[in-house]
Design a protein around this motif. Structure first.
Motif, short mmCIF file in Angstrom:
data_model
loop_
_atom_site.label_atom_id
_atom_site.label_comp_id
_atom_site.label_asym_id
_atom_site.label_seq_id
_atom_site.Cartn_x
_atom_site.Cartn_y
_atom_site.Cartn_z
N GLY A 133 5.95 -6.77 -13.43
CA GLY A 133 6.24 -7.70 -12.35
C GLY A 133 7.54 -8.45 -12.54
N ILE A 134 7.53 -9.74 -12.24
CA ILE A 134 8.74 -10.56 -12.15
C ILE A 134 9.49 -10.59 -13.46
CG2 ILE A 134 9.62 -12.86 -11.64
CD1 ILE A 134 6.99 -13.28 -10.00
N GLU A 135 8.79 -10.81 -14.56
CA GLU A 135 9.45 -10.97 -15.86
C GLU A 135 10.20 -9.71 -16.27
OE1 GLU A 135 10.40 -13.29 -19.32
OE2 GLU A 135 9.54 -13.81 -17.37
N ALA A 136 9.54 -8.56 -16.16
CA ALA A 136 10.19 -7.30 -16.56
C ALA A 136 11.36 -6.99 -15.65
CB ALA A 136 9.17 -6.16 -16.54
N ALA A 137 11.22 -7.29 -14.35
CA ALA A 137 12.32 -7.04 -13.40
C ALA A 137 13.52 -7.92 -13.74
CB ALA A 137 11.84 -7.31 -11.97
N LYS A 138 13.26 -9.17 -14.04
CA LYS A 138 14.35 -10.09 -14.40
C LYS A 138 15.02 -9.65 -15.70
CE LYS A 138 13.09 -14.11 -15.94
NZ LYS A 138 13.63 -14.14 -17.34
N ASN A 139 14.22 -9.18 -16.66
CA ASN A 139 14.76 -8.82 -17.97
C ASN A 139 15.66 -7.59 -17.91
OD1 ASN A 139 13.40 -10.98 -19.03
ND2 ASN A 139 11.74 -9.77 -19.94
N ILE A 140 15.26 -6.58 -17.15
CA ILE A 140 16.12 -5.39 -17.08
C ILE A 140 17.40 -5.70 -16.32
CG2 ILE A 140 14.99 -4.40 -15.02
CD1 ILE A 140 15.60 -1.64 -16.20
N LEU A 141 17.34 -6.59 -15.33
CA LEU A 141 18.56 -7.01 -14.64
C LEU A 141 19.49 -7.75 -15.60
CD1 LEU A 141 20.22 -7.33 -12.04
CD2 LEU A 141 18.91 -9.40 -11.56
N GLU A 142 18.92 -8.61 -16.43
CA GLU A 142 19.73 -9.31 -17.43
C GLU A 142 20.36 -8.31 -18.40
OE1 GLU A 142 18.89 -12.05 -21.36
OE2 GLU A 142 17.63 -12.40 -19.59
N LEU A 172 12.46 -2.71 -5.20
CA LEU A 172 11.37 -3.57 -5.67
C LEU A 172 10.07 -2.77 -5.63
CD1 LEU A 172 12.38 -6.85 -3.80
CD2 LEU A 172 12.89 -6.20 -6.17
N GLY A 173 9.92 -1.90 -6.65
CA GLY A 173 8.74 -1.06 -6.73
C GLY A 173 8.89 0.23 -5.94
N ARG A 192 4.15 -10.74 -1.44
CA ARG A 192 4.32 -11.94 -2.26
C ARG A 192 5.05 -11.59 -3.56
NH1 ARG A 192 5.59 -15.51 -1.33
NH2 ARG A 192 4.79 -16.73 -3.09
N LEU A 193 4.64 -10.49 -4.21
CA LEU A 193 5.26 -10.12 -5.48
C LEU A 193 6.72 -9.73 -5.27
CD1 LEU A 193 5.14 -9.54 -8.48
CD2 LEU A 193 4.16 -7.28 -7.95
N ALA A 194 7.01 -8.96 -4.23
CA ALA A 194 8.39 -8.56 -3.94
C ALA A 194 9.25 -9.78 -3.65
CB ALA A 194 8.42 -7.59 -2.77
N SER A 195 8.69 -10.75 -2.95
CA SER A 195 9.43 -11.96 -2.63
C SER A 195 9.81 -12.71 -3.91
CB SER A 195 8.61 -12.86 -1.72
OG SER A 195 9.29 -14.07 -1.46
N GLU A 196 8.85 -12.90 -4.80
CA GLU A 196 9.12 -13.68 -6.01
C GLU A 196 9.98 -12.92 -7.00
OE1 GLU A 196 8.61 -16.84 -6.19
OE2 GLU A 196 7.76 -16.68 -4.18
N ALA A 197 9.78 -11.59 -7.10
CA ALA A 197 10.64 -10.80 -7.98
C ALA A 197 12.07 -10.79 -7.44
CB ALA A 197 10.10 -9.37 -8.10
N ASP A 205 21.41 -12.84 -10.53
CA ASP A 205 22.64 -12.18 -10.07
C ASP A 205 22.65 -12.18 -8.55
OD1 ASP A 205 24.79 -10.62 -9.42
OD2 ASP A 205 24.31 -8.98 -10.78
N PRO A 206 23.31 -13.16 -7.94
CA PRO A 206 23.31 -13.27 -6.46
C PRO A 206 24.04 -12.13 -5.77
CG PRO A 206 23.99 -15.34 -7.52
CD PRO A 206 24.00 -14.29 -8.58
N THR A 207 24.73 -11.28 -6.51
CA THR A 207 25.52 -10.21 -5.88
C THR A 207 24.71 -8.95 -5.61
OG1 THR A 207 26.28 -9.18 -7.95
CG2 THR A 207 27.56 -11.05 -7.11
N ILE A 208 23.46 -8.89 -6.07
CA ILE A 208 22.68 -7.66 -5.90
C ILE A 208 22.06 -7.60 -4.51
CG2 ILE A 208 22.16 -7.54 -8.36
CD1 ILE A 208 19.26 -8.41 -7.62
N GLU A 209 21.66 -6.37 -4.11
CA GLU A 209 20.88 -6.14 -2.90
C GLU A 209 19.53 -5.55 -3.30
OE1 GLU A 209 23.69 -5.14 0.78
OE2 GLU A 209 23.80 -3.61 -0.80
N THR A 210 18.50 -5.87 -2.51
CA THR A 210 17.15 -5.44 -2.85
C THR A 210 16.52 -4.66 -1.70
OG1 THR A 210 16.29 -7.58 -2.15
CG2 THR A 210 16.71 -7.28 -4.51
#
Length: 503
Positions: A133-142, A172-173, A192-197, A205-210
Motif C-alpha cells: 500500500g501507501i508505505e511501499a509506494a512512497k518508498n519505491i518513489l523515494e 496505482l495498482g 480510498r487507497l489510490a487516493s491516499e497513495a 514528488d509533485p512532478t509525477i503523474e498517476t
C-alpha cells in the motif's frame, strides 16, 4: 469485380487533438519469457555486457516505443520491489501467485531502468496496491526519484545507481476490480487507497503523474459503477484512468473479430462519459484522461497455458502466434485509439516480447510477428494532429451491430508538412476491392510520398523463425493525387498507410 466505395471527408481545421506519443507505449511484465529470454538473457550470444539482448533492443527501437509499463500486470499485486534490487546473489527467489511461477529477481527495477535507456524509452512504473500500500509506494518513489540524503535514495546510490531514475508516470495498482487479483478490492476500498497513495507520492514528488485502475474489461459485471465509485474517491489525486481490453476469434468468425473496433470505440466513449460525470459531480476543473495500458489480441495460447507445470521459472506462457487477421485488428485498434486522441493520452500494447507480443525470440534469434508491422508503421508515421475524419462507407452486420467496412484516420504533421492516412479494409471477399477517395484540395502542393500495403490471401498466415517474412508490408500501393483529389484501390482484407508530403 464488385467495387465498394469509401469517401474520406478531411478538413485540416476540424481537429480532434494532438497525438500524445505515449499512445504508442508497450508493456513488459514479469510473466513467461517477456523478461528472461526476452529482453534479458545473459548466456545468449546476442547479449551485451549487462545481459540485455541486442537483437531485441534493435527491434524495439524500430517500433519507436516512448514508454513501457513495468513490472505488471497481475505480477505487481504481489510485488516486493525490495527483493529486486541490491546485489544479485542476495536477492531471494519468490513465489508469484498471479502466474503460479517462481521469480528469481535476477532482473529487477534498476536493470529495467538501464534497459529503458538502451531501448530509448521511458518507464511507466506500477506500484503494489494489492498486498501492500501507501508505505511501499512512497518508498519505491523515494528510491527512484530522490537525488540523495534519505534512506531509500542513498540505498539506490549504494546499489550503484548514483543518479535518480526520475520516473514520472506511475500506475496505482493493477486491475483491482478483478477477483483473480491478489488484494482484490471493492471500488470504494480501491478508490480510498489510490487516493491516499497518490497523495503521499505527489507530496514526495509533485512532478509525477498517476494512473488509477479502471475496469479490467468492458465485460466486467462492475463496469461503470467501478469507475464512478473509485473516481469519486481519488479524482483529486489522479491524472488518468486505465482501460484494459483483449480480443479473440474463438468462434473463427473473422468478420465479427474485425468488428471489435466498434466495441472498443464504444468502450472508450463510455469511460469518457463516466470521467466527465465525476468531474461534474465533483465540480472539478480537470479532465481525467485515459490510459489504455493493456490492449491486444489474446486467445491463441489459452489452451497451451493450461498445461504449464506450476512453480517453474519463466515458462513458455501466453506465447500467442499471431496471424494476418490479428494484424488487421491491431491496426484497427490503433486507429480507434487515435480517433480519441483528445482523451486517450497513453496506451500500451500488451506485451512487447514473447508474451502476446510483436517480437519473438529463441536461442538462435528474434523475429517479427504479423502484428509488429501495423504497430511499427503507425507508431513511426502517426505523430502530429489527428483530424476529425468522417467516412462514408457501406456497413455490414456483426455481433456488435452495424460495422463499417473501413476503419480510417488522418493525421496532419505541420512540422514535417505531411498528411498520413491509415486505413483497414475489413471486407473479406477476395473478389471485391474498395475505391477510396478524398478531397484534399486544402493540402495544396502535396504529392503522394508513399503508399504502404499489408495484405495477404490467407487470414491465418503467420510469421515464424523459419519463415519470418511470410506476412510483410510492401510499398507498391496505387494511391494517386490529381488536382487535390486522392484515389486508391484497396484490396480486400488489407491495411494501408498513405503518406502525402508537401513539395
Amino acid at each position: 469485380m464488385i467495387l465498394k466505395k469509401a469517401t474520406l471527408h478531411v478538413n485540416k481545421h476540424f481537429q480532434i487533438g494532438e497525438v500524445d506519443n505515449r499512445i504508442y507505449g508497450s508493456f513488459i511484465e514479469h510473466l513467461g519469457r517477456a523478461v528472461y529470454e526476452g529482453i534479458y538473457q545473459p548466456d545468449s550470444p546476442f547479449a551485451d555486457e549487462q545481459g540485455m539482448r541486442k537483437d531485441v533492443l534493435d527491434l524495439v527501437e524500430q517500433l519507436n516505443v516512448p514508454v513501457v509499463r513495468y513490472p505488471g500486470g497481475n505480477f505487481v499485486s504481489g510485488y516486493r520491489w525490495e527483493d529486486s534490487v541490491g546485489p544479485k546473489e542476495e536477492r531471494p527467489s519468490t513465489i508469484d501467485l498471479a502466474w503460479r511461477v517462481i521469480e528469481s529477481n535476477q532482473f529487477g527495477f534498476n536493470e529495467f531502468m538501464d534497459w529503458t535507456k538502451k531501448a530509448k524509452t521511458e518507464c511507466m512504473m506500477a506500484v503494489n496496491l494489492g498486498t501492500r500500500g501507501i508505505e511501499a509506494a512512497k518508498n519505491i518513489l523515494e528510491y527512484s526519484n530522490i537525488k540523495g540524503g534519505s534512506y531509500y535514495s542513498d540505498l539506490r546510490r549504494k546499489h550503484g545507481w548514483e543518479e535518480p531514475h526520475n520516473v514520472k508516470l506511475w500506475c496505482l495498482g493493477n486491475e483491482m476490480d478483478g477477483p483473480w487479483q491478489e488484494g482484490h478490492k471493492t471500488a470504494y476500498e480501491y478508490g480510498r487507497l489510490a487516493s491516499e497513495a497518490g497523495r503521499a507520492m505527489k507530496m514526495l514528488d509533485p512532478t509525477i503523474e498517476t494512473v488509477a485502475c479502471g475496469s479490467s474489461s468492458l465485460t466486467m459485471p462492475t463496469f461503470g459503477t467501478w469507475e464512478d465509485t473509485a473516481l469519486m474517491e481519488c479524482y483529486d489525486q489522479v491524472d488518468y484512468l486505465s482501460l484494459h481490453q483483449y480480443y479473440g476469434n474463438r468462434e473463427n468468425n473473422s468478420a465479427d473479430f474485425l468488428a471489435n473496433t466498434v466495441a472498443m470505440d464504444q468502450f472508450i466513449k463510455q469511460v469518457i462519459s463516466i470521467c466527465d460525470a465525476v468531474k461534474a459531480k465533483k465540480r472539478g476543473k480537470k479532465d481525467i484522461h485515459l490510459s489504455f495500458d493493456e490492449w491486444n489480441v489474446w486467445y491463441h495460447s489459452n489452451e497451451q497455458d493450461q498445461k504449464i507445470e506450476p512453480w517453474s521459472q519463466h515458462p513458455h506462457q501466453l506465447e500467442d502466434v499471431y496471424n494476418f487477421e490479428d494484424a488487421l485488428l491491431v491496426a484497427g485498434m490503433m486507429i480507434t485509439l487515435l480517433r480519441h486522441a483528445n482523451r486517450v493520452k497513453i496506451a500500451c500494447l500488451a506485451q512487447l516480447v514473447n508474451v502476446i507480443a510483436p517480437i519473438m525470440t529463441s536461442d538462435t534469434g528474434a523475429w517479427k510477428q504479423t502484428i509488429y508491422y501495423p504497430f511499427e508503421l503507425i507508431s513511426n508515421l502517426g505523430r502530429g494532429t489527428v483530424l476529425n475524419t468522417e467516412i462514408q462507407v457501406p456497413f455490414y452486420e456483426s455481433k456488435h451491430g452495424d460495422t463499417p467496412f473501413l476503419d480510417s484516420v488522418a493525421i496532419m504533421n505541420e512540422e514535417y508538412e505531411t498528411l498520413t492516412i491509415f486505413a483497414v479494409n475489413k471486407d473479406l471477399k477476395p473478389s471485391e476491392e474498395m475505391e477510396l477517395s478524398a478531397d484534399l484540395r486544402q493540402f495544396e502542393n502535396y504529392i503522394v510520398d508513399k503508399h504502404v500495403v499489408l495484405v495477404h490471401d490467407d487470414l491465418k498466415a503467420v510469421n515464424t523463425e523459419e519463415n519470418p517474412n511470410n506476412v510483410t508490408p510492401h510499398a507498391n500501393g496505387n494511391a494517386t493525387l490529381e488536382n487535390g483529389h486522392l484515389q486508391a484501390m484497396l484490396p480486400a482484407q488489407s491495411f494501408h498507410v498513405i503518406t502525402l508530403k508537401k513539395q
